[in-house]
Design a protein around this motif. Structure first.
Motif, PDB file in Angstrom:
ATOM      1  N   VAL A 220       0.951  -1.149   0.014  1.00 37.35           N
ATOM      2  CA  VAL A 220      -0.011   0.057   0.145  1.00 37.35           C
ATOM      3  C   VAL A 220       0.875   1.335  -0.039  1.00 37.35           C
ATOM      4  CG1 VAL A 220      -1.823   1.142   1.384  1.00 37.35           C
ATOM      5  CG2 VAL A 220      -1.581  -1.307   1.568  1.00 37.35           C
ATOM      6  N   VAL A 221       0.761   2.094  -0.901  1.00 33.55           N
ATOM      7  CA  VAL A 221       1.415   3.541  -0.850  1.00 33.55           C
ATOM      8  C   VAL A 221       0.564   4.474  -0.809  1.00 33.55           C
ATOM      9  CG1 VAL A 221       3.104   4.891  -2.075  1.00 33.55           C
ATOM     10  CG2 VAL A 221       3.228   2.332  -2.166  1.00 33.55           C
ATOM     11  N   ILE A 222       0.555   5.569   0.105  1.00 31.61           N
ATOM     12  CA  ILE A 222      -0.472   6.712   0.175  1.00 31.61           C
ATOM     13  C   ILE A 222       0.425   7.971   0.268  1.00 31.61           C
ATOM     14  CG2 ILE A 222      -2.067   7.925   1.526  1.00 31.61           C
ATOM     15  CD1 ILE A 222      -2.780   5.091   2.837  1.00 31.61           C
ATOM     16  N   THR A 223       0.202   8.767  -0.576  1.00 35.04           N
ATOM     17  CA  THR A 223       1.060  10.148  -0.641  1.00 35.04           C
ATOM     18  C   THR A 223       0.169  11.368  -0.615  1.00 35.04           C
ATOM     19  OG1 THR A 223       0.974  10.184  -2.876  1.00 35.04           O
ATOM     20  CG2 THR A 223       2.909   9.108  -2.267  1.00 35.04           C
ATOM     21  N   GLY A 224       0.940  12.340  -0.104  1.00 38.87           N
ATOM     22  CA  GLY A 224      -0.151  13.606   0.069  1.00 38.87           C
ATOM     23  C   GLY A 224       0.963  14.867   0.216  1.00 38.87           C
ATOM     24  N   PRO A 225       0.461  16.107   0.344  1.00 39.66           N
ATOM     25  CA  PRO A 225       1.170  17.112   0.347  1.00 39.66           C
ATOM     26  C   PRO A 225       2.607  17.209   1.029  1.00 39.66           C
ATOM     27  CG  PRO A 225      -0.882  17.871   1.280  1.00 39.66           C
ATOM     28  CD  PRO A 225      -0.885  16.232   0.741  1.00 39.66           C
ATOM     29  N   GLY A 226       2.249  16.781   2.361  1.00 40.85           N
ATOM     30  CA  GLY A 226       3.359  16.960   3.271  1.00 40.85           C
ATOM     31  C   GLY A 226       3.580  18.511   3.958  1.00 40.85           C
ATOM     32  N   GLY A 227       4.035  18.570   5.061  1.00 45.61           N
ATOM     33  CA  GLY A 227       4.352  19.881   5.527  1.00 45.61           C
ATOM     34  C   GLY A 227       4.810  19.907   7.084  1.00 45.61           C
ATOM     35  N   HIS A 228       4.483  20.918   7.600  1.00 44.42           N
ATOM     36  CA  HIS A 228       5.063  21.527   9.001  1.00 44.42           C
ATOM     37  C   HIS A 228       4.069  20.895  10.143  1.00 44.42           C
ATOM     38  CE1 HIS A 228       6.650  23.217  12.559  1.00 44.42           C
ATOM     39  NE2 HIS A 228       7.629  23.568  11.953  1.00 44.42           N
ATOM     40  N   SER A 229       4.520  20.266  11.153  1.00 43.57           N
ATOM     41  CA  SER A 229       3.595  19.656  12.074  1.00 43.57           C
ATOM     42  C   SER A 229       2.830  20.674  12.802  1.00 43.57           C
ATOM     43  CB  SER A 229       4.402  18.847  13.218  1.00 43.57           C
ATOM     44  OG  SER A 229       5.248  19.687  13.805  1.00 43.57           O
ATOM     45  N   TRP A 230       3.282  21.905  12.944  1.00 43.66           N
ATOM     46  CA  TRP A 230       2.531  22.954  13.567  1.00 43.66           C
ATOM     47  C   TRP A 230       1.929  24.017  12.667  1.00 43.66           C
ATOM     48  CZ3 TRP A 230       0.504  24.716  18.083  1.00 43.66           C
ATOM     49  CH2 TRP A 230       0.305  26.260  18.262  1.00 43.66           C
ATOM     50  N   SER A 231       2.711  24.346  11.589  1.00 47.40           N
ATOM     51  CA  SER A 231       2.093  25.501  10.832  1.00 47.40           C
ATOM     52  C   SER A 231       1.187  25.007   9.597  1.00 47.40           C
ATOM     53  CB  SER A 231       3.242  26.447  10.384  1.00 47.40           C
ATOM     54  OG  SER A 231       4.017  25.442   9.349  1.00 47.40           O
ATOM     55  N   ASP A 232       1.274  23.657   9.250  1.00 48.25           N
ATOM     56  CA  ASP A 232       0.324  23.084   8.410  1.00 48.25           C
ATOM     57  C   ASP A 232      -0.713  21.936   8.933  1.00 48.25           C
ATOM     58  OD1 ASP A 232       1.665  24.256   6.184  1.00 48.25           O
ATOM     59  OD2 ASP A 232       3.513  23.040   6.371  1.00 48.25           O
ATOM     60  N   PHE A 233      -0.857  21.990  10.264  1.00 54.14           N
ATOM     61  CA  PHE A 233      -1.567  21.211  10.807  1.00 54.14           C
ATOM     62  C   PHE A 233      -3.108  21.373  10.411  1.00 54.14           C
ATOM     63  CE2 PHE A 233      -4.634  20.023  14.119  1.00 54.14           C
ATOM     64  CZ  PHE A 233      -4.470  18.511  14.388  1.00 54.14           C
ATOM     65  N   GLY A 234      -3.688  20.119   9.881  1.00 54.65           N
ATOM     66  CA  GLY A 234      -4.970  20.118   9.557  1.00 54.65           C
ATOM     67  C   GLY A 234      -4.909  19.768   8.048  1.00 54.65           C
ATOM     68  N   ILE A 235      -3.634  19.527   7.329  1.00 53.10           N
ATOM     69  CA  ILE A 235      -3.789  19.015   6.127  1.00 53.10           C
ATOM     70  C   ILE A 235      -3.934  17.626   6.159  1.00 53.10           C
ATOM     71  CG2 ILE A 235      -2.445  21.000   5.289  1.00 53.10           C
ATOM     72  CD1 ILE A 235      -0.019  19.031   5.022  1.00 53.10           C
ATOM     73  N   PRO A 236      -4.233  16.690   5.161  1.00 53.55           N
ATOM     74  CA  PRO A 236      -4.054  15.216   5.301  1.00 53.55           C
ATOM     75  C   PRO A 236      -2.922  14.586   5.436  1.00 53.55           C
ATOM     76  CG  PRO A 236      -4.983  15.973   2.889  1.00 53.55           C
ATOM     77  CD  PRO A 236      -4.636  17.087   3.642  1.00 53.55           C
ATOM     78  N   ASN A 237      -2.944  13.628   6.355  1.00 49.90           N
ATOM     79  CA  ASN A 237      -1.671  13.088   6.683  1.00 49.90           C
ATOM     80  C   ASN A 237      -1.818  11.534   6.252  1.00 49.90           C
ATOM     81  OD1 ASN A 237       0.236  11.387   8.214  1.00 49.90           O
ATOM     82  ND2 ASN A 237       0.126  12.893   9.554  1.00 49.90           N
ATOM     83  N   PRO A 238      -0.592  11.087   5.264  1.00 49.06           N
ATOM     84  CA  PRO A 238      -0.753   9.902   4.646  1.00 49.06           C
ATOM     85  C   PRO A 238      -0.524   8.699   5.833  1.00 49.06           C
ATOM     86  CG  PRO A 238       0.820  11.286   3.298  1.00 49.06           C
ATOM     87  CD  PRO A 238       0.208  11.924   4.639  1.00 49.06           C
TER      88      PRO A 238
END
Ligand SMILES: [Zn+2]
Length: 426
Positions: A220-238
């Motif tokens: 299984v491979v899941i990919t997403g935008p990725g980002g900063h744990s604090w400032s980008d919180f709320g974006i989908p996490n693979p």
């Protein structure tokens, strides 16, 4: 060699009548045991035990990780050539030694896999402890390879001319990621002429594998935008999505019968603790006695991962940066199959057991025999005698005591299906 489940105890019974039926021109099983040339071939083993043990140690000390079997293959080519065979190496890397039969239109294969599970750099030096030989790969499949060479030599020295052509094959790609590629290529090449396959894998004489366990390996491979744990919180996490999907999958109901198993074996992803990952990966192994359960479980994995991704997307506050992508890839597939109870090959094995006074039980397992069995071609996997243990571990060992019986059993089974012309009355 991955023996999984012990089935029925089979008491070896003489099956003279069924062998005679399958080829009236040829020697019956009882006659096979009495045939002067066959007796000479079986006597060869007892006279050459040191040579067989030494060749086994020498072959084991040549590393043969998956996809790097070339050096060991070259050594097998020399051994099979010395047994008077016409030897070729095919595109897959299989070493194929041919002993032409009276009837060249029908082919019987005796095979042993070259590869080991041990990565390059593993110390494969053979150590001696009393009668035991110790080294990774000494039994699986040093035993099978030494037996392959010994049986070819014994048949050659006894000047046996089989009715069917015999191919002595040291094949690549049996273990793990090899995905049975050597046996697949071999069966593909000889399919129309192939009557039976006898696989030599590991030690022992206690079993005969006639049922091929089906398995699939998926990633299984899941990919997403990725980002900063604090400032980008709320974006989908693979990783969140993978965990959500995995929990659903683990709760999938599986039957106790037909026996079905799954294993979440390897999980990867992310780059640091304070980064929202852009990728998550999971490797899953599924096995079943039933192809339909296997297919059902693979569908369940896809559905669970789709739902895990959906859950994660729905709960994410910020979808402006992009969504999750996912896929499930098939890394490997071993098809299932089963040898018919009335097959001439099983009759030949039972006849051989009767001659050497051995009892063996039917087993279900995942071996090179899966490929011919899945295509309806008669095949078995057996040990090549002696005793072994610790397969796939660094503590692997082999004890050659009594190995002649396993060699005779394999030889008689092979000649039982290849057939030998009856002797002229003296
Ligand atoms: Zn093996």
């Amino acid at each position: 060699m991955k023996r999984v489940l012990v089935w029925v105890i089979l008491f070896a019974m003489p099956v003279r009548s069924s062998l005679a039926r399958h080829s009236t021109r040829s020697a019956s099983s009882a006659q096979l045991g009495e045939n002067t040339q066959v007796r000479a071939a079986t006597a060869w083993f007892a006279q050459n035990l040191n040579w067989i043990n030494e060749e086994q140690a020498r072959l084991t000390e040549i590393p043969a990780p998956a996809f790097q079997e070339g050096q060991r293959a070259a050594a097998m080519k020399v051994l099979l050539s010395a047994a008077g065979l016409d030897v070729q190496v095919d595109a897959a890397g299989n070493v194929i030694g041919e002993l032409r039969g009276v009837n060249e239109k029908e082919v019987v294969v005796l095979s042993a896999h070259l590869d080991t599970v041990f990565p390059a750099g593993t110390d494969v030096k053979v150590h001696h402890e009393g009668p035991r030989l110790l080294a990774p790969g000494i039994s699986d499949n040093g035993t099978g390879l030494a037996a392959l060479a010994a049986i070819a030599r014994a048949i050659h020295d006894a000047q046996i001319k089989p009715l069917r052509t015999i191919l002595f094959v040291a094949n690549v790609g049996e273990e793990g990621e090899g995905n049975l590629r050597g046996m697949r290529a071999l069966v593909e090449a000889y399919r129309s002429r192939l009557k039976a396959v006898v696989v030599l894998d590991g030690a022992g004489t206690d079993h005969v594998t006639t049922i091929a366990l089906a398995s699939r390996r998926l990633e299984v491979v899941i990919t997403g935008p990725g980002g900063h744990s604090w400032s980008d919180f709320g974006i989908p996490n693979p990783i969140n999505a993978l965990v959500r999907g995995s929990v659903r999958f683990i709760n999938t109901r599986i039957p106790a019968s037909p026996r079905t198993t799954f294993n979440l074996g390897q999980i990867d992803g992310g780059t640091s603790v304070n980064s929202i990952p852009y990728e998550a990966r999971l490797k899953v192994d599924v096995r079943s006695e039933s192809e339909s359960e296997l297919a059902r479980l693979e569908s369940a994995l896809r559905e669970c991962m789709a739902a895990g991704v959906r859950d994660e997307m729905e709960s994410s506050r910020d979808r402006s940066r992009g969504k999750l992508e996912w896929k499930v890839e098939l890394l490997g597939s071993r098809p299932g199959g089963e040898l018919a109870a009335e097959s001439p090959l099983l009759a030949a094995l039972r006849a051989a057991d009767a001659i050497v006074e051995n009892e063996s039980r039917i087993e279900r397992s995942s071996t090179d025999a899966n490929i011919p069995l899945s295509l309806g071609i008669d095949a078995i996997s057996i040990g090549a005698g002696g005793n072994g243990g610790g397969a796939h571990s660094l503590q692997e060992w082999y004890d050659p005591t009594g190995r002649e019986m396993g060699l005779k059993r394999a030889l008689l089974t092979l000649l039982g299906v290849a057939d030998v012309a009856p002797e002229k009355p003296r």
